[in-house]
Scaffold this motif. Structure first.
Motif, PDB file in Angstrom:
ATOM      1  N   ASN A  47       0.845  -1.189   0.000  1.00 29.93           N
ATOM      2  CA  ASN A  47       0.000   0.000   0.000  1.00 29.93           C
ATOM      3  C   ASN A  47       0.882   1.240   0.000  1.00 29.93           C
ATOM      4  O   ASN A  47       1.648   1.461   0.944  1.00 29.93           O
ATOM      5  CB  ASN A  47      -0.905  -0.014   1.231  1.00 29.93           C
ATOM      6  N   TYR A  48       0.762   2.052  -1.068  1.00 29.75           N
ATOM      7  CA  TYR A  48       1.606   3.233  -1.201  1.00 29.75           C
ATOM      8  C   TYR A  48       0.943   4.449  -0.573  1.00 29.75           C
ATOM      9  O   TYR A  48      -0.289   4.596  -0.624  1.00 29.75           O
ATOM     10  CB  TYR A  48       1.900   3.517  -2.678  1.00 29.75           C
ATOM     11  N   ALA A  49       1.757   5.307   0.012  1.00 32.23           N
ATOM     12  CA  ALA A  49       1.304   6.558   0.604  1.00 32.23           C
ATOM     13  C   ALA A  49       2.190   7.689   0.106  1.00 32.23           C
ATOM     14  O   ALA A  49       3.325   7.463  -0.341  1.00 32.23           O
ATOM     15  CB  ALA A  49       1.331   6.490   2.132  1.00 32.23           C
ATOM     16  N   MET A  84       5.317   8.667  -4.266  1.00 32.70           N
ATOM     17  CA  MET A  84       4.652   7.711  -3.383  1.00 32.70           C
ATOM     18  C   MET A  84       5.639   6.599  -3.039  1.00 32.70           C
ATOM     19  O   MET A  84       6.374   6.117  -3.899  1.00 32.70           O
ATOM     20  CB  MET A  84       3.419   7.111  -4.067  1.00 32.70           C
ATOM     21  N   PRO A  86       5.986   2.927  -0.194  1.00 34.88           N
ATOM     22  CA  PRO A  86       5.193   2.056   0.679  1.00 34.88           C
ATOM     23  C   PRO A  86       4.878   2.722   2.008  1.00 34.88           C
ATOM     24  O   PRO A  86       5.721   3.402   2.603  1.00 34.88           O
ATOM     25  CB  PRO A  86       6.100   0.824   0.851  1.00 34.88           C
ATOM     26  N   GLN A  87       3.641   2.521   2.442  1.00 34.77           N
ATOM     27  CA  GLN A  87       3.169   3.229   3.624  1.00 34.77           C
ATOM     28  C   GLN A  87       4.005   2.924   4.866  1.00 34.77           C
ATOM     29  O   GLN A  87       4.218   3.803   5.709  1.00 34.77           O
ATOM     30  CB  GLN A  87       1.702   2.854   3.871  1.00 34.77           C
ATOM     31  N   LYS A  88       4.501   1.721   4.993  1.00 31.73           N
ATOM     32  CA  LYS A  88       5.281   1.365   6.170  1.00 31.73           C
ATOM     33  C   LYS A  88       6.646   2.052   6.191  1.00 31.73           C
ATOM     34  O   LYS A  88       7.271   2.141   7.256  1.00 31.73           O
ATOM     35  CB  LYS A  88       5.473  -0.153   6.219  1.00 31.73           C
ATOM     36  N   VAL A  90       7.250   5.282   5.008  1.00 28.96           N
ATOM     37  CA  VAL A  90       7.162   6.736   4.827  1.00 28.96           C
ATOM     38  C   VAL A  90       8.013   7.468   5.859  1.00 28.96           C
ATOM     39  O   VAL A  90       8.827   8.345   5.531  1.00 28.96           O
ATOM     40  CB  VAL A  90       5.688   7.190   4.903  1.00 28.96           C
TER      41      VAL A  90
END
Length: 516
Positions: A47-49, A84, A86-88, A90
């Motif tokens: 999941n990208y952020a 963007m 990966p959310q982990k 950021v």
């Protein structure tokens, strides 16, 4: 029951199923498998952020080069202005970029003075101080709720021994708000006071705060009429007046619409209100004289009498010691005189009334009702509307209630839109039906397996009994050629004859079948 037997049974079931059911089963299975594949891909994909946004091309290139060197997966969106990751990762990536000096918007504040430069001129020191102050203000402003990014520009004049040669300090702040965020008036005032208190010689009127859309946020602080103090209104004085007037009109319209919707039904009435407001600020001073107590009082009374004068008027009669012979005195006169004087200490009362801007001068209301409403009473509707808007006849308010046939084309369009959305609902129904079909198939397979196990457990007993019966029924010489002889055509007659000849054996076979 082994796997091959299960496949044979399923194959037999498939051949016995009609064509429509086969097509439906294939479609449901395809949709179900596609959903499983999509879910698997979605769960397996990270999941990208958003790491950074609104980047300049050079900044984006430097950051991408650093990410590739660190072998960090990334994605570019918004034409390369947003990165963007990966959310982990950021937070970790931001720390790495900040330590490398690549994080956008991160300048140097008072850290610029941690190291001293040899031979630095006075001009360079002033520029360094200005840069540090701008960065410190930017960091503080970004801490405010609703602010995503900020940029501060300061103009600090040079001091001079001549006052007329000194310039004027000013500050300009550009704020980027978070999505769906809006600064409250008290927040803008706090930012304005913060900037004024941080820069020496800066006046509040020389501070300009705008957002990325070009809206002036602190203009209401410079509005002498105070119209901009109302939350949500910005722009020039005339624009603020129009916004306040339209907001008041919408409030009245919504109240009338809500009332009529509950009485007549939805979409059965339309109300429009036009208000005339007085935005002039007036002050009335009234002075009233009040009678006070008596400060001083004086009363004078005088009384007396004088001798009566008689005779013939003339010189002789008026001269003392002279009188005319033959004339006698007529009598004496008395008098009384009084004089009263009172001094009061008067007071006065001054009343000052300040009329705030926004007084309602006149209201004009128009209400249109749908003719399809049964038992429509316009007079009653007019009375309800007049009470809802605060009708004042002395003020010259007007109310017009009329009935017309409404155009229903827009409602028909909404129904068409709902019909276009029906295929999506059908897709959801098909997916649910497919899932239910898969569950039913699994239940059927489990039931067949359980039935097969029970039948397999009863096979040894049946084989023993059938062996005895067959050996007793068939001759020995016929056993070897039993499979070569075709079965008789009339099986019912053969069974009937066999039952008459050997009833005990037939009863034993039936018992075995019943146990199965």
């Amino acid at each position: 029951m082994n796997f091959r037997d299960l496949l044979d049974r399923l194959k037999q079931r498939w051949q016995e199923t009609n064509q429509k059911r086969k097509i439906l089963f294939i479609l449901v299975s395809a949709v179900f498998l596609a959903g499983l594949v999509y879910a698997a891909i979605s769960f397996s994909r990270p999941n990208y952020a958003m790491l950074l946004g609104d980047l300049e091309p050079k900044e984006a290139g430097d950051i991408v080069a650093q990410l590739e060197a660190d072998k960090i997966p990334y994605q570019l969106t918004n034409q390369g202005t947003t990165i963007m990751v990966p959310q982990k990762q950021v937070d970790d990536v931001r720390l790495k970029l900040a330590s490398a000096g690549l994080l956008t918007g991160m300048g140097h504040g008072w850290e610029l003075f941690d190291t001293s430069k040899f031979g630095e001129t006075d001009f360079e020191q002033k520029i360094t101080y200005q840069r540090a102050l701008q960065e410190e203000l930017r960091r503080t402003i970004t801490r405010v709720e609703g602010v995503e990014q900020a940029r501060v520009h300061l103009v600090i004049p040079q001091k001079s021994v001549f006052i007329e040669e000194e310039g004027t300090a000013s500050a300009s702040v550009v704020i980027k708000l978070k999505p769906h965020a809006q600064l409250k008036p008290e927040q803008v005032k706090g930012l304005n006071d913060l900037i004024v208190g941080s820069v020496e010689g800066l006046k509040p009127e020389n501070v300009h705060i705008i957002d990325t859309e070009g809206n002036i946020l602190n203009d209401f602080l410079k509005d002498p009429a105070g119209l901009g103090s109302v939350a949500g209104f910005s722009g020039t004085v005339v624009e603020k007046q129009q916004q306040i007037r339209r907001s008041y009109e919408k409030e009245l319209e919504s109240r009338v619409q809500a009332m009529l919707a509950k009485v007549l039904g939805p979409n059965k009435a339309v109300a429009m209100v036009t208000a005339e407001l007085d935005f002039n600020q007036q002050q009335t001073n009234t002075t009233e004289v009040i009678t006070g107590p008596i400060v001083s009082e004086r009363s004078t009374t005088e009384s007396g009498s004088d001798g009566g004068g008689g005779g013939v008027p003339g010189t002789n009669s008026q001269m003392p010691g002279l009188s005319d012979p033959g004339v006698t005195n007529a009598g004496q006169n008395s008098y009384t005189k009084s004089d009263d004087i009172k001094n009061y200490q008067h007071g006065q009362r001054v009343d000052s009334v300040v009329q705030a801007p926004g007084k309602v001068l006149k209201l004009s209301t128009s209400v249109v009702l749908d003719e399809s409403v049964k038992n429509l009473d316009r007079a009653q509707v007019e009375r309800m509307v007049s009470v809802a808007i605060g009708y004042d006849q002395e003020r010259g308010d007007q109310i017009n209630v009329s009935a017309m046939t409404f155009d229903r084309s827009q409602y028909d369009l909404s129904e068409d839109i709902k019909e276009t959305q029906a295929p999506n609902e059908q897709l959801y129904v098909l997916i649910a039906a497919g899932a239910a079909g898969i569950l039913l198939l699994l239940f059927l397979i489990g039931w067949l397996i359980r039935r097969r196990r029970k039948k397999k457990a009863a096979e040894p007993v049946a084989e023993e009994t059938e062996g005895l019966v067959v050996e007793s029924l068939l001759p020995v010489e016929e056993e070897e050629t039993a499979w070569e002889i075709p079965p008789p055509k009339d099986k019912q007659k053969q069974l009937k004859d066999l039952a008459e000849e050997r009833p005990n054996d037939i009863a034993a076979v039936l018992k075995v079948w019943l146990r199965e």
